[in-house]
Design an enzyme around this catalytic site. Structure first.
Site, PDB file in Angstrom:
ATOM      1  N   TYR A   1      54.508  49.024  54.357  1.00  0.00           N
ATOM      2  CA  TYR A   1      54.817  48.595  52.815  1.00  0.00           C
ATOM      3  C   TYR A   1      53.633  47.647  52.454  1.00  0.00           C
ATOM      4  CZ  TYR A   1      57.112  46.549  48.934  1.00  0.00           C
ATOM      5  OH  TYR A   1      57.581  46.418  47.601  1.00  0.00           O
TER       6      TYR A   1
ATOM      7  N   GLU B   1      55.707  71.008  19.450  1.00  0.00           N
ATOM      8  CA  GLU B   1      54.666  69.846  19.556  1.00  0.00           C
ATOM      9  C   GLU B   1      54.873  68.772  20.446  1.00  0.00           C
ATOM     10  OE1 GLU B   1      52.256  70.005  15.678  1.00  0.00           O
ATOM     11  OE2 GLU B   1      54.386  70.136  15.281  1.00  0.00           O
TER      12      GLU B   1
ATOM     13  N   GLN C   1      55.902  48.797  44.665  1.00  0.00           N
ATOM     14  CA  GLN C   1      56.675  48.579  43.340  1.00  0.00           C
ATOM     15  C   GLN C   1      56.412  49.398  42.119  1.00  0.00           C
ATOM     16  OE1 GLN C   1      58.840  44.476  43.075  1.00  0.00           O
ATOM     17  NE2 GLN C   1      57.488  44.499  41.078  1.00  0.00           N
TER      18      GLN C   1
ATOM     19  N   LYS D   1      56.120  71.923   3.625  1.00  0.00           N
ATOM     20  CA  LYS D   1      56.005  72.148   4.902  1.00  0.00           C
ATOM     21  C   LYS D   1      57.164  72.564   5.799  1.00  0.00           C
ATOM     22  CE  LYS D   1      52.610  71.995   6.910  1.00  0.00           C
ATOM     23  NZ  LYS D   1      51.927  71.141   7.503  1.00  0.00           N
TER      24      LYS D   1
ATOM     25  N   THR E   1      44.574  88.307  26.116  1.00  0.00           N
ATOM     26  CA  THR E   1      43.632  87.624  27.141  1.00  0.00           C
ATOM     27  C   THR E   1      42.660  87.016  26.210  1.00  0.00           C
ATOM     28  OG1 THR E   1      42.143  89.370  27.566  1.00  0.00           O
ATOM     29  CG2 THR E   1      44.109  89.089  29.098  1.00  0.00           C
ATOM     30  N   HIS E   2      42.302  85.884  26.472  1.00  0.00           N
ATOM     31  CA  HIS E   2      41.388  85.201  25.545  1.00  0.00           C
ATOM     32  C   HIS E   2      41.713  84.858  24.311  1.00  0.00           C
ATOM     33  CE1 HIS E   2      38.324  85.704  28.976  1.00  0.00           C
ATOM     34  NE2 HIS E   2      38.833  87.140  29.042  1.00  0.00           N
TER      35      HIS E   2
ATOM     36  N   SER F   1      60.542  43.183  38.342  1.00  0.00           N
ATOM     37  CA  SER F   1      60.607  44.550  38.269  1.00  0.00           C
ATOM     38  C   SER F   1      62.287  44.906  37.935  1.00  0.00           C
ATOM     39  CB  SER F   1      60.445  45.308  39.675  1.00  0.00           C
ATOM     40  OG  SER F   1      61.214  44.842  40.501  1.00  0.00           O
TER      41      SER F   1
ATOM     42  N   LYS G   1      57.951  53.054  40.600  1.00  0.00           N
ATOM     43  CA  LYS G   1      59.311  53.382  39.942  1.00  0.00           C
ATOM     44  C   LYS G   1      59.424  53.887  38.548  1.00  0.00           C
ATOM     45  CE  LYS G   1      61.477  50.454  43.173  1.00  0.00           C
ATOM     46  NZ  LYS G   1      60.019  50.046  43.306  1.00  0.00           N
TER      47      LYS G   1
ATOM     48  N   SER H   1      57.246  67.523   5.873  1.00  0.00           N
ATOM     49  CA  SER H   1      56.451  66.492   5.826  1.00  0.00           C
ATOM     50  C   SER H   1      56.696  65.432   4.836  1.00  0.00           C
ATOM     51  CB  SER H   1      55.118  67.189   5.398  1.00  0.00           C
ATOM     52  OG  SER H   1      54.359  66.354   4.681  1.00  0.00           O
TER      53      SER H   1
ATOM     54  N   ASN I   1      57.392  72.334   9.821  1.00  0.00           N
ATOM     55  CA  ASN I   1      56.651  72.214  11.034  1.00  0.00           C
ATOM     56  C   ASN I   1      57.224  72.164  12.288  1.00  0.00           C
ATOM     57  OD1 ASN I   1      54.289  71.354   9.515  1.00  0.00           O
ATOM     58  ND2 ASN I   1      55.101  69.106   9.082  1.00  0.00           N
TER      59      ASN I   1
ATOM     60  N   ASN J   1      62.299  46.408  51.786  1.00  0.00           N
ATOM     61  CA  ASN J   1      61.458  47.862  52.122  1.00  0.00           C
ATOM     62  C   ASN J   1      62.244  49.014  52.486  1.00  0.00           C
ATOM     63  OD1 ASN J   1      59.743  45.652  51.759  1.00  0.00           O
ATOM     64  ND2 ASN J   1      59.039  45.781  53.885  1.00  0.00           N
TER      65      ASN J   1
HETATM   66  N1  ARG Z   1      60.938  45.293  44.292  1.00  0.00           N
HETATM   67  C1  ARG Z   1      60.509  45.747  45.682  1.00  0.00           C
HETATM   68  C2  ARG Z   1      59.790  47.303  45.668  1.00  0.00           C
HETATM   69  O1  ARG Z   1      60.185  48.056  44.622  1.00  0.00           O
HETATM   70  C3  ARG Z   1      61.143  45.807  46.687  1.00  0.00           C
HETATM   71  C4  ARG Z   1      60.724  45.390  47.985  1.00  0.00           C
HETATM   72  C5  ARG Z   1      60.009  44.197  48.131  1.00  0.00           C
HETATM   73  N2  ARG Z   1      59.529  43.923  49.467  1.00  0.00           N
HETATM   74  C6  ARG Z   1      58.743  43.034  49.620  1.00  0.00           C
HETATM   75  N3  ARG Z   1      58.569  42.800  51.059  1.00  0.00           N
HETATM   76  N4  ARG Z   1      58.433  42.038  48.859  1.00  0.00           N
HETATM   77  O2  ARG Z   1      59.044  47.490  46.233  1.00  0.00           O
END
Ligand code: ARG
Length: 472
Positions: A322, A295, A327, A288, A160-161, A28, A330, A282, A290, A115
């Site tokens: 957990y 958009e 993970q 054009k 409206t509409h 990650s 993010k 364009s 635009n 965690n």
């Molecule tokens: N990269 C992990 C996450 O974002 C960190 C926590 C990992 N914990 C574990 N027990 N493997 O969740």
């Protein structure tokens, strides 16, 4: 690949190295390296606390602080070398620290789990982002209020509409978006209030038996409280969900504003024009102009909705506490934050740059049939039940449409035939100005004097918020 690098660092209980497919899916760091400054700040506070309670020696603490500060500089300058085989931001930084300062680095993870570490990092990140985004919303709200002030006396057809309904002030239209964004800002403020609990010390899930003092970490990092339940602290992502829900709602508001601009700038509507700097041309059609910016505002909304759905789906059905699924929280989080930071200034530029075709707006606002509601209302004042008044005026409008005349052009004797109780000169009196001015009975009506009050109130609110932020 059994070498001594994490995740092998934490695989001593396992007899085989990770399967390459698992190793690959586990990575990650490509995206969570963005948490590095927060991770380092958390580690620094944690290390100091370990020193204060005597879990690490003064000498080790000195080494840790020095090492962590060095890493912070390297990360900030983009010199830190991230290694995919170390999985995530936490392992990368911990390994780098240990490589530099030796056994003292190996003491950093005392009484801590990734965690609770990631839960802390995400809160610190959110605090930062919330501050940035609330400032950007404030700026957009200010731009909306300025634009409303600029076009203060211009009427427009209200829809409206997407059918012409009743005239409104163009300023009223802009202030409608101001209201939506004020609530968005309030939603962000609510979330901010819930970011007050510091989760470190929750450990992997149950807390820790080691003699730590999490309140020192909280103090150092500016959290007024500690998490009240360790399972909740490591398992929950509702603060992130709240941010993503807020982001999706805000983006939907901007998307509607964008859609208004796109319509207004079409030749068919011809109500407004964007400056060349906010349009594109364009690759094939040289004539054009635009509204790509608008958009993109509208288009970017899709991903913010997707991000919310992604996180809700990831967390739904996870058993306590957990789980590694988390993970996946993010990328949606970062993407919504980035998207908002991109589209809020874009929306502000669009609002500021828009120029209106005032004569056409006024002309269309003066629609031949929009006085219909007020005509019916005048009958109500003569004692006619509204439903009956509505029926009479509807029939009169149908007659006028057939005869291709406006309501104002109706002969007195025709008016009398359809609406016997109507005052003979009522249609002459239902001018555009009168229709607008009459809407002063509620604080949210479009009467010019009411809109002026709202405009003044909005300016005061913006100034108050600015002062509060300046002071805070
Ligand atoms: N990269 C992990 C996450 O974002 C960190 C926590 C990992 N914990 C574990 N027990 N493997 O969740």
């Amino acid at each position: 690949m059994p070498n001594n690098s994490p995740p092998d660092l934490i695989r001593s209980r396992l007899r085989e190295p990770a399967d390459p497919a698992l190793a690959k899916a586990s990575v990650s760091v490509d995206f969570d390296k963005r948490l590095a400054p927060y991770d380092l700040a958390g580690s620094l506070a944690h290390a100091k606390m370990l020193g204060q309670v005597g879990l690490v020696s003064e000498e080790d603490l000195r080494l840790m602080i020095h090492g962590l500060q060095e890493l912070s500089v390297e990360v900030a300058e983009g010199r830190f070398e991230w290694r995919a085989e170390l999985e995530d931001v936490h392992m990368n930084l911990e390994k780098a620290l240990t490589d530099r300062i030796g056994p003292a680095g190996a003491r950093l993870h005392t009484a801590r789990s990734r965690n609770d570490q990631v839960a802390l990092d995400e809160r610190l990140y959110l605090k930062d982002v919330v501050g940035k985004i609330s400032r950007l919303i404030w700026e957009l709200r200010e731009a909306l209020v300025k634009k409303a002030g600029e076009v203060k006396d211009t009427p427009m057809p209200g829809y409206t509409h997407l059918q012409r309904a009743q005239p409104v002030l163009l300023a009223h239209h802009f202030l409608a978006y101001y209201e939506m964004l004020t609530r968005d800002s309030g939603r962000l403020g609510d979330l901010e209030k819930r970011l007050h609990e510091m989760p470190l010390g929750s450990g992997a899930l149950s807390g820790t038996g080691l003699p730590i003092k999490p309140e020192l970490v909280a103090q150092e990092l500016g959290f007024p409280d500690l998490s009240g339940n360790s399972l909740d602290a490591v398992a929950s992502r509702d603060l992130l969900m709240e941010f993503l829900a807020f982001g999706a709602i805000l983006a939907v508001h901007l998307s509607r504003l964008a859609e208004d601009m796109i319509l207004w700038c079409s030749a068919e509507f011809n109500l407004a024009e964007l400056p060349d700097s906010l349009t594109t041309s364009s690759s094939m059609m040289p004539q054009k102009k635009n509204p790509d910016g608008a958009e993109l505002l509208r288009g970017k909304t899709g991903r913010t909705i997707g991000n919310l759905v992604t996180l809700l789906t990831v967390v739904k059905g996870l058993p306590m506490s957990y789980n590694r699924d988390l993970q996946e929280d993010k990328e949606p989080l970062f993407d919504t934050a980035d998207t908002l930071e991109l589209i809020l200034p874009l929306a502000k530029a669009q609002v500021t740059g828009l120029k209106f075709n005032k004569s056409r707006l006024t002309e269309l606002a003066d629609d031949p049939y929009t006085p219909a509601t007020d005509l019916a209302d005048s009958l109500v004042l003569k004692g006619v039940p509204f439903r009956e008044a509505h029926r009479q005026v509807g029939a009169l409008v149908a007659y006028c449409v057939e005869k291709k005349i406006s309501l104002a052009e109706t002969e007195a004797e025709v008016l009398k035939r359809f609406c016997p109780q109507a005052e003979p000169d009522i249609l002459k009196r239902l001018t555009l100005f009168q229709l607008l001015a009459a809407r002063d009975k509620t604080p949210g009506g479009t009467a010019p004097k009411t809109v002026q009050l709202r405009l003044t109130r909005a300016k005061e609110m913006l100034a108050e918020e600015k002062d509060r932020r300046g002071a805070g």
